[in-house]
Design a protein around this motif. Structure first.
Motif, short mmCIF file in Angstrom:
data_model
loop_
_atom_site.label_atom_id
_atom_site.label_comp_id
_atom_site.label_asym_id
_atom_site.label_seq_id
_atom_site.Cartn_x
_atom_site.Cartn_y
_atom_site.Cartn_z
N ARG A 194 54.63 54.66 50.11
CA ARG A 194 53.69 54.75 48.99
C ARG A 194 54.15 53.85 47.85
O ARG A 194 53.35 53.12 47.26
CB ARG A 194 53.58 56.21 48.53
N ASP A 195 55.46 53.87 47.55
CA ASP A 195 56.01 53.02 46.50
C ASP A 195 55.85 51.54 46.86
O ASP A 195 55.48 50.73 46.01
CB ASP A 195 57.49 53.33 46.26
N ILE A 196 56.14 51.20 48.10
CA ILE A 196 56.01 49.82 48.55
C ILE A 196 54.56 49.37 48.47
O ILE A 196 54.28 48.24 48.05
CB ILE A 196 56.56 49.67 49.99
N SER A 197 53.65 50.24 48.82
CA SER A 197 52.22 49.89 48.76
C SER A 197 51.80 49.61 47.32
O SER A 197 51.01 48.70 47.06
CB SER A 197 51.37 51.02 49.35
N ALA A 198 52.32 50.39 46.38
CA ALA A 198 51.98 50.17 44.97
C ALA A 198 52.51 48.83 44.51
O ALA A 198 51.81 48.07 43.81
CB ALA A 198 52.54 51.30 44.11
N VAL A 199 53.74 48.50 44.87
CA VAL A 199 54.32 47.21 44.50
C VAL A 199 53.53 46.07 45.14
O VAL A 199 53.25 45.06 44.49
CB VAL A 199 55.82 47.15 44.91
N GLN A 200 53.17 46.24 46.40
CA GLN A 200 52.41 45.21 47.09
C GLN A 200 51.05 44.99 46.42
O GLN A 200 50.61 43.85 46.28
CB GLN A 200 52.22 45.59 48.56
N ALA A 201 50.42 46.06 45.99
CA ALA A 201 49.12 45.92 45.30
C ALA A 201 49.29 45.14 44.01
O ALA A 201 48.46 44.27 43.69
CB ALA A 201 48.54 47.30 45.03
N LYS A 202 50.36 45.43 43.27
CA LYS A 202 50.61 44.69 42.02
C LYS A 202 50.88 43.22 42.30
O LYS A 202 50.41 42.34 41.57
CB LYS A 202 51.78 45.32 41.26
N LEU A 203 51.66 42.95 43.35
CA LEU A 203 51.94 41.56 43.72
C LEU A 203 50.66 40.82 44.12
O LEU A 203 50.45 39.67 43.70
CB LEU A 203 52.96 41.51 44.86
N ASN A 204 49.83 41.48 44.90
CA ASN A 204 48.57 40.85 45.31
C ASN A 204 47.69 40.56 44.10
O ASN A 204 47.04 39.52 44.04
CB ASN A 204 47.83 41.74 46.31
N GLN A 205 47.68 41.48 43.14
CA GLN A 205 46.90 41.27 41.93
C GLN A 205 47.43 40.05 41.16
O GLN A 205 46.67 39.20 40.71
CB GLN A 205 46.95 42.51 41.04
N ARG A 206 48.76 39.97 41.03
CA ARG A 206 49.37 38.85 40.30
C ARG A 206 49.13 37.53 41.02
O ARG A 206 48.85 36.51 40.38
CB ARG A 206 50.87 39.09 40.12
N ILE A 207 49.20 37.54 42.36
CA ILE A 207 48.92 36.33 43.13
C ILE A 207 47.49 35.88 42.88
O ILE A 207 47.22 34.68 42.69
CB ILE A 207 49.18 36.57 44.63
N GLY A 208 46.56 36.82 42.86
CA GLY A 208 45.17 36.49 42.58
C GLY A 208 45.00 35.88 41.20
O GLY A 208 44.26 34.91 41.02
N GLU A 209 45.70 36.45 40.21
CA GLU A 209 45.63 35.91 38.86
C GLU A 209 46.19 34.49 38.81
O GLU A 209 45.60 33.60 38.18
CB GLU A 209 46.42 36.80 37.89
N LEU A 210 47.30 34.25 39.47
CA LEU A 210 47.90 32.91 39.48
C LEU A 210 47.01 31.90 40.20
O LEU A 210 46.89 30.75 39.75
CB LEU A 210 49.29 32.96 40.13
N GLN A 211 46.39 32.33 41.28
CA GLN A 211 45.47 31.42 41.99
C GLN A 211 44.27 31.08 41.10
O GLN A 211 43.81 29.93 41.09
CB GLN A 211 45.01 32.05 43.30
N SER A 212 43.80 32.06 40.36
CA SER A 212 42.68 31.83 39.46
C SER A 212 43.09 30.85 38.35
O SER A 212 42.34 29.92 38.02
CB SER A 212 42.23 33.15 38.85
N GLU A 213 44.29 31.05 37.79
CA GLU A 213 44.78 30.13 36.76
C GLU A 213 44.93 28.73 37.32
O GLU A 213 44.59 27.75 36.66
CB GLU A 213 46.13 30.62 36.21
N ARG A 214 45.45 28.63 38.54
CA ARG A 214 45.63 27.31 39.15
C ARG A 214 44.29 26.64 39.37
O ARG A 214 44.13 25.44 39.11
CB ARG A 214 46.36 27.44 40.48
N PHE A 215 43.30 27.40 39.85
CA PHE A 215 41.97 26.85 40.07
C PHE A 215 41.39 26.34 38.75
O PHE A 215 40.83 25.25 38.68
CB PHE A 215 41.06 27.91 40.69
N GLN A 216 41.56 27.13 37.70
CA GLN A 216 41.06 26.73 36.38
C GLN A 216 41.80 25.48 35.89
O GLN A 216 41.19 24.55 35.36
CB GLN A 216 41.24 27.87 35.38
N PHE A 217 43.11 25.44 36.07
CA PHE A 217 43.90 24.29 35.66
C PHE A 217 43.47 23.05 36.44
O PHE A 217 43.32 21.96 35.85
CB PHE A 217 45.40 24.54 35.90
#
Length: 86
Positions: A51-74
């Motif tokens: 359960r803890d690992i799943s929560a961390v993985q969800a946060k990482l996936n969210q951050r990866i999505g944010e970074l990809q969005s920033e890169r696309f915008q850049f």
């Protein structure tokens, strides 16, 4: 009558064997019950860790999505700037 007597003797012997075996059966049951409880605790710990690992993985996936969005915008901004300054 002799047959009945033999049968009763066999029953008595079987009963004595069962009475003598009961403490060992109880001991084996107790060991098995303790092993089950230990396995159940290990399962609960593993489930909590998952359960803890799943929560961390969800946060990482969210951050990866944010970074990809920033890169696309850049990349879009870079392309716009490059086009204007060529």
């Amino acid at each position: 009558m002799k047959l009945l007597s033999n049968y009763l003797n066999h029953l008595e012997l079987d009963l004595r064997e069962a009475i003598l075996a009961k403490p060992k059966v109880d001991e084996l049951f107790e060991i098995r019950q303790l092993a089950y409880q230990k396995a159940e605790r290990a399962y609960c710990v593993a489930k909590e860790e998952l359960r803890d690992i799943s929560a961390v993985q969800a946060k990482l996936n969210q951050r990866i999505g944010e970074l990809q969005s920033e890169r696309f915008q850049f990349d879009e901004e870079w392309d716009d700037w490059k086009t204007r300054h060529q």
